[in-house]
Design a protein around this motif. Structure first.
Motif, PDB file in Angstrom:
ATOM      1  N   THR A  29      18.751  19.348 -27.440  1.00 29.97           N
ATOM      2  CA  THR A  29      20.045  19.893 -27.042  1.00 29.97           C
ATOM      3  C   THR A  29      20.127  21.378 -27.369  1.00 29.97           C
ATOM      4  N   SER A  30      19.068  21.925 -27.988  1.00 31.53           N
ATOM      5  CA  SER A  30      19.025  23.332 -28.371  1.00 31.53           C
ATOM      6  C   SER A  30      17.628  23.902 -28.123  1.00 31.53           C
ATOM      7  N   PHE A  31      17.555  25.222 -27.991  1.00 31.75           N
ATOM      8  CA  PHE A  31      16.304  25.966 -27.866  1.00 31.75           C
ATOM      9  C   PHE A  31      15.564  25.932 -29.204  1.00 31.75           C
ATOM     10  N   GLU A  32      14.228  25.751 -29.175  1.00 29.81           N
ATOM     11  CA  GLU A  32      13.438  25.784 -30.403  1.00 29.81           C
ATOM     12  C   GLU A  32      12.173  26.619 -30.188  1.00 29.81           C
ATOM     13  N   PHE A  33      11.928  27.550 -31.134  1.00 25.19           N
ATOM     14  CA  PHE A  33      10.675  28.284 -31.184  1.00 25.19           C
ATOM     15  C   PHE A  33       9.824  27.636 -32.269  1.00 25.19           C
ATOM     16  N   VAL A  34       8.546  27.392 -31.968  1.00 25.46           N
ATOM     17  CA  VAL A  34       7.647  26.701 -32.903  1.00 25.46           C
ATOM     18  C   VAL A  34       6.381  27.530 -33.113  1.00 25.46           C
ATOM     19  N   HIS A  35       5.949  27.610 -34.367  1.00 30.15           N
ATOM     20  CA  HIS A  35       4.611  28.117 -34.682  1.00 30.15           C
ATOM     21  C   HIS A  35       3.890  26.969 -35.386  1.00 30.15           C
ATOM     22  N   ILE A  71       1.452  13.054 -31.354  1.00 29.21           N
ATOM     23  CA  ILE A  71       0.813  13.784 -32.439  1.00 29.21           C
ATOM     24  C   ILE A  71      -0.560  13.171 -32.657  1.00 29.21           C
ATOM     25  N   GLU A  72      -1.593  13.956 -32.338  1.00 23.34           N
ATOM     26  CA  GLU A  72      -2.972  13.448 -32.412  1.00 23.34           C
ATOM     27  C   GLU A  72      -3.635  13.736 -33.757  1.00 23.34           C
ATOM     28  N   GLU A  73      -3.176  14.776 -34.450  1.00 26.54           N
ATOM     29  CA  GLU A  73      -3.677  15.126 -35.785  1.00 26.54           C
ATOM     30  C   GLU A  73      -2.461  15.475 -36.639  1.00 26.54           C
ATOM     31  N   PRO A  74      -2.486  15.225 -37.940  1.00 32.40           N
ATOM     32  CA  PRO A  74      -1.331  15.552 -38.780  1.00 32.40           C
ATOM     33  C   PRO A  74      -0.845  16.987 -38.513  1.00 32.40           C
ATOM     34  N   VAL A  75       0.479  17.136 -38.403  1.00 32.50           N
ATOM     35  CA  VAL A  75       1.098  18.381 -37.973  1.00 32.50           C
ATOM     36  C   VAL A  75       1.927  19.002 -39.094  1.00 32.50           C
ATOM     37  N   PHE A  76       1.872  20.335 -39.153  1.00 34.90           N
ATOM     38  CA  PHE A  76       2.795  21.114 -39.981  1.00 34.90           C
ATOM     39  C   PHE A  76       3.207  22.304 -39.136  1.00 34.90           C
ATOM     40  N   LYS A  77       4.517  22.508 -38.967  1.00 40.28           N
ATOM     41  CA  LYS A  77       5.005  23.601 -38.131  1.00 40.28           C
ATOM     42  C   LYS A  77       6.152  24.326 -38.814  1.00 40.28           C
ATOM     43  N   HIS A  78       6.330  25.606 -38.420  1.00 47.05           N
ATOM     44  CA  HIS A  78       7.519  26.357 -38.752  1.00 47.05           C
ATOM     45  C   HIS A  78       8.358  26.387 -37.478  1.00 47.05           C
ATOM     46  N   PHE A  79       9.667  26.322 -37.637  1.00 45.24           N
ATOM     47  CA  PHE A  79      10.532  26.299 -36.440  1.00 45.24           C
ATOM     48  C   PHE A  79      11.769  27.143 -36.632  1.00 45.24           C
ATOM     49  N   TYR A  80      12.326  27.576 -35.490  1.00 48.60           N
ATOM     50  CA  TYR A  80      13.615  28.253 -35.413  1.00 48.60           C
ATOM     51  C   TYR A  80      14.369  27.582 -34.283  1.00 48.60           C
ATOM     52  N   ILE A  81      15.563  27.067 -34.572  1.00 47.67           N
ATOM     53  CA  ILE A  81      16.391  26.399 -33.561  1.00 47.67           C
ATOM     54  C   ILE A  81      17.663  27.203 -33.391  1.00 47.67           C
ATOM     55  N   LYS A  82      17.941  27.596 -32.141  1.00 47.71           N
ATOM     56  CA  LYS A  82      19.169  28.312 -31.812  1.00 47.71           C
ATOM     57  C   LYS A  82      20.219  27.268 -31.438  1.00 47.71           C
TER      58      LYS A  82
END
Length: 84
Positions: A29-35, A71-82
């Motif tokens: 329901t919101s924009f998300e930027f992911v690294h 998710i094919e391999e364990p994931v760690f992400k940083h995110f920004y949600i507007k």
């Protein structure tokens, strides 16, 4: 899945997220930027073709996205949600 919120206002939210392998359907329901720091994900929009993201990639998930995250391999992400 585990989420750490590092900053939050009524307009934005940012933090870190980790997850183990598996598949889930997401509706945004919101924009998300992911690294993506670690892992590999195949994202398939309900109305489109699958694409793969892996450690080191940055990408955007648009507001109103609906689709499957595999998710094919364990994931760690940083995110920004507007939020607004």
């Amino acid at each position: 899945m585990k989420t750490w919120i590092e900053y939050a206002t009524d307009e934005a939210l940012c933090g870190s997220w980790e997850a183990t392998p598996g598949t889930f359907h997401a509706t945004y329901t919101s924009f998300e930027f992911v690294h993506l720091i670690k892992g590999k994900i195949v994202i398939t929009p309900d109305d489109g073709e699958a694409f793969t993201v892996k450690a080191g990639d940055s990408f955007v998930v648009e507001k109103d996205f609906a689709g499957t995250w595999k998710i094919e391999e364990p994931v760690f992400k940083h995110f920004y949600i507007k939020l607004k």
